[in-house]
Design a protein around this motif. Structure first.
Motif, PDB file in Angstrom:
ATOM      1  N   GLY A   1       0.818  -1.205   0.000  1.00 60.56           N
ATOM      2  CA  GLY A   1       0.000   0.000   0.000  1.00 60.56           C
ATOM      3  C   GLY A   1       0.850   1.251   0.000  1.00 60.56           C
ATOM      4  N   SER A   2       0.182   2.393   0.022  1.00 60.39           N
ATOM      5  CA  SER A   2       0.898   3.673   0.017  1.00 60.39           C
ATOM      6  C   SER A   2       1.853   3.798   1.198  1.00 60.39           C
ATOM      7  N   SER A   3       1.482   3.225   2.328  1.00 62.10           N
ATOM      8  CA  SER A   3       2.330   3.333   3.518  1.00 62.10           C
ATOM      9  C   SER A   3       3.644   2.588   3.333  1.00 62.10           C
ATOM     10  N   ALA A   4       3.610   1.458   2.612  1.00 57.10           N
ATOM     11  CA  ALA A   4       4.837   0.697   2.355  1.00 57.10           C
ATOM     12  C   ALA A   4       5.782   1.488   1.461  1.00 57.10           C
ATOM     13  N   ILE A   5       5.227   2.165   0.479  1.00 58.05           N
ATOM     14  CA  ILE A   5       6.050   2.969  -0.421  1.00 58.05           C
ATOM     15  C   ILE A   5       6.581   4.196   0.308  1.00 58.05           C
ATOM     16  N   GLU A   6       5.751   4.797   1.121  1.00 57.44           N
ATOM     17  CA  GLU A   6       6.203   5.935   1.925  1.00 57.44           C
ATOM     18  C   GLU A   6       7.338   5.522   2.849  1.00 57.44           C
ATOM     19  N   SER A   7       7.245   4.320   3.422  1.00 63.86           N
ATOM     20  CA  SER A   7       8.291   3.823   4.310  1.00 63.86           C
ATOM     21  C   SER A   7       9.614   3.645   3.566  1.00 63.86           C
ATOM     22  N   ARG A   8       9.567   3.146   2.325  1.00 63.04           N
ATOM     23  CA  ARG A   8      10.807   2.985   1.557  1.00 63.04           C
ATOM     24  C   ARG A   8      11.423   4.334   1.228  1.00 63.04           C
ATOM     25  N   ILE A   9      10.601   5.290   0.892  1.00 59.71           N
ATOM     26  CA  ILE A   9      11.113   6.644   0.649  1.00 59.71           C
ATOM     27  C   ILE A   9      11.823   7.164   1.900  1.00 59.71           C
ATOM     28  N   ASP A  10      11.208   6.961   3.047  1.00 58.12           N
ATOM     29  CA  ASP A  10      11.801   7.407   4.307  1.00 58.12           C
ATOM     30  C   ASP A  10      13.137   6.721   4.571  1.00 58.12           C
ATOM     31  N   GLU A  11      13.247   5.442   4.199  1.00 60.62           N
ATOM     32  CA  GLU A  11      14.504   4.713   4.405  1.00 60.62           C
ATOM     33  C   GLU A  11      15.626   5.337   3.578  1.00 60.62           C
ATOM     34  N   HIS A  12      15.335   5.692   2.328  1.00 60.68           N
ATOM     35  CA  HIS A  12      16.351   6.370   1.513  1.00 60.68           C
ATOM     36  C   HIS A  12      16.722   7.712   2.126  1.00 60.68           C
ATOM     37  N   ARG A  13      15.735   8.431   2.603  1.00 58.34           N
ATOM     38  CA  ARG A  13      15.995   9.742   3.187  1.00 58.34           C
ATOM     39  C   ARG A  13      16.859   9.639   4.444  1.00 58.34           C
ATOM     40  N   LYS A  14      16.577   8.641   5.276  1.00 62.08           N
ATOM     41  CA  LYS A  14      17.370   8.442   6.490  1.00 62.08           C
ATOM     42  C   LYS A  14      18.822   8.119   6.169  1.00 62.08           C
ATOM     43  N   ARG A  15      19.044   7.497   5.011  1.00 54.76           N
ATOM     44  CA  ARG A  15      20.399   7.110   4.623  1.00 54.76           C
ATOM     45  C   ARG A  15      21.113   8.173   3.800  1.00 54.76           C
ATOM     46  N   GLY A  16      20.468   9.309   3.589  1.00 56.64           N
ATOM     47  CA  GLY A  16      21.175  10.423   2.975  1.00 56.64           C
ATOM     48  C   GLY A  16      20.642  10.928   1.659  1.00 56.64           C
ATOM     49  N   ALA A  17      19.548  10.347   1.125  1.00 57.17           N
ATOM     50  CA  ALA A  17      18.984  10.857  -0.118  1.00 57.17           C
ATOM     51  C   ALA A  17      18.309  12.204   0.124  1.00 57.17           C
ATOM     52  N   ASP A  18      18.544  13.147  -0.783  1.00 53.86           N
ATOM     53  CA  ASP A  18      17.830  14.421  -0.742  1.00 53.86           C
ATOM     54  C   ASP A  18      16.472  14.302  -1.408  1.00 53.86           C
ATOM     55  N   HIS A  19      16.422  13.494  -2.452  1.00 56.32           N
ATOM     56  CA  HIS A  19      15.250  13.440  -3.323  1.00 56.32           C
ATOM     57  C   HIS A  19      15.099  12.002  -3.809  1.00 56.32           C
ATOM     58  N   VAL A  20      13.873  11.502  -3.776  1.00 56.58           N
ATOM     59  CA  VAL A  20      13.589  10.152  -4.274  1.00 56.58           C
ATOM     60  C   VAL A  20      12.742  10.280  -5.530  1.00 56.58           C
ATOM     61  N   CYS A  21      13.243   9.702  -6.627  1.00 55.30           N
ATOM     62  CA  CYS A  21      12.554   9.736  -7.924  1.00 55.30           C
ATOM     63  C   CYS A  21      11.718   8.466  -8.021  1.00 55.30           C
ATOM     64  N   LEU A  22      10.433   8.591  -7.825  1.00 50.38           N
ATOM     65  CA  LEU A  22       9.554   7.439  -7.713  1.00 50.38           C
ATOM     66  C   LEU A  22       9.090   6.973  -9.089  1.00 50.38           C
ATOM     67  N   GLN A  23       9.434   5.734  -9.421  1.00 48.51           N
ATOM     68  CA  GLN A  23       9.001   5.128 -10.684  1.00 48.51           C
ATOM     69  C   GLN A  23       7.890   4.119 -10.368  1.00 48.51           C
ATOM     70  N   VAL A  24       6.661   4.470 -10.683  1.00 54.62           N
ATOM     71  CA  VAL A  24       5.516   3.636 -10.332  1.00 54.62           C
ATOM     72  C   VAL A  24       5.282   2.603 -11.423  1.00 54.62           C
ATOM     73  N   LEU A  25       5.301   1.330 -11.018  1.00 51.89           N
ATOM     74  CA  LEU A  25       5.070   0.220 -11.938  1.00 51.89           C
ATOM     75  C   LEU A  25       3.612  -0.208 -11.839  1.00 51.89           C
ATOM     76  N   ARG A  26       3.028  -0.539 -12.964  1.00 50.29           N
ATOM     77  CA  ARG A  26       1.632  -0.978 -12.976  1.00 50.29           C
ATOM     78  C   ARG A  26       1.539  -2.443 -13.329  1.00 50.29           C
ATOM     79  N   ALA A  27       0.688  -3.164 -12.600  1.00 55.53           N
ATOM     80  CA  ALA A  27       0.463  -4.574 -12.932  1.00 55.53           C
ATOM     81  C   ALA A  27      -0.073  -4.698 -14.346  1.00 55.53           C
ATOM     82  N   ASP A  28      -0.902  -3.750 -14.749  1.00 55.57           N
ATOM     83  CA  ASP A  28      -1.404  -3.677 -16.123  1.00 55.57           C
ATOM     84  C   ASP A  28      -0.713  -2.509 -16.812  1.00 55.57           C
TER      85      ASP A  28
END
Length: 299
Positions: free
Chosen positions: A255-282
């Motif tokens: 869900g959105s919370s899982a993706i938000e959590s991954r973004i936060d993990e990158h940020r905690k490790r030093g990322a300034d900006h996360v470029c989100l590439q959304v994949l679609r099942a279809d």
């Protein structure tokens, strides 16, 4: 460059969009798409230049002209696709036309792509150094402008070059542990923009099938697999579309919370900006529906 890097980190915001979608769209559809991204509140859109894709500067000009505030960033413009003068002056033209809204990302691409272009992929780090020198020396009769640029960088030497010669680094197809390593190599000042693939899918089988379809092309490229091996991933992890553990590390799903959590993990490790590439099942589904859901959670 540190001051400029910090300024661009603020402009880009915490989360942007990285997409192949605009490569496949007609010009009218692409205009409509980027206006939708802008209206959702994303500050930046990253667009690639792969073999067979739209030319980077023509594409960026189209998208900049269709929007009012959206930053367009090349992720990346291929240094084998044009000589350094063309690269420098194409970027200068867009910076002059759209001040503060174009960020040039350049990269060395991959051996198979370069070979298909009829060129020899040899000593890419040295080639990039010479290329940046030639860009800096490129003659230009237009108004004097400074081109903000970043390098596609995975390994330690390219990361250090990005810190020395540009605003910073754009990493792609990386797990969160790479972000900590990249930040250490860059030090505190330079920009670090990390691509993160994500699927809004809570069924593990469907999510991983979607992820493996995305990952297939990248697991065939040495630059990415060598980087993963440096991080400790094994040949068994890289085989047969990737182990479940690797798939889950490369593609955030749920869900959105899982993706938000991954973004936060990158940020905690030093990322300034996360470029989100959304994949679609279809793949034929709406290119903006999932972005709308994610935007509500992460912006």
């Amino acid at each position: 460059m540190t001051e400029g890097a910090r300024e661009w980190a603020k402009r880009l915001g915490t989360v942007g969009v990285w997409t192949h979608d605009v490569e496949r769209m007609s010009a009218p559809s692409a205009r409509e798409y980027v206006r939708a991204i802008e209206s959702l509140g994303f500050a930046a859109l990253w667009v690639p230049e792969s073999l067979g894709s739209k030319e980077a500067f023509a594409q960026a000009g189209l998208l900049l002209g269709a929007t009012k505030t959206l930053i367009i960033t090349t992720g990346i413009a291929n240094i084998w696709a044009r000589d350094p003068v063309a690269m420098a002056n194409g970027a200068r033209t867009l910076v002059d036309a759209y001040p503060g809204r174009f960020l040039l990302g350049v990269g060395v691409s991959h051996a198979p792509t370069v070979k298909t272009r009829g060129q020899n992929y040899s000593r890419p780090l040295e080639y990039m150094r010479r290329y940046l020198d030639a860009m800096d020396a490129a003659p230009y009769v237009g108004p004097k402008v400074e081109v903000p640029r970043v390098l596609a960088a995975l390994g330690p030497q390219m990361l250090r070059l990005s810190a020395d010669r540009t605003l910073g680094a754009h990493s792609y197809f990386v797990p969160v542990e790479h972000t900590a390593i990249a930040r250490k190599e860059l030090n505190t000042g330079p920009l670090l923009a990390v691509e993160q693939a994500a699927a809004l899918e809570e069924d593990p089988a469907t999510a991983r099938a979607t992820a493996r379809r995305h990952m297939k092309r990248y697991l065939e490229l040495d630059n990415y697999t060598n980087n993963l091996r440096r991080l400790g991933w094994t040949d068994a992890d890289l085989a047969d579309g990737g182990s479940d553990k690797l798939v889950d590390a490369i593609v955030a799903w749920g869900g959105s919370s899982a993706i938000e959590s991954r973004i936060d993990e990158h940020r905690k490790r030093g990322a300034d900006h996360v470029c989100l590439q959304v994949l679609r099942a279809d793949p034929k589904g709406s290119p903006t529906a999932d972005l709308e859901r994610i935007a509500k959670a992460v912006l």
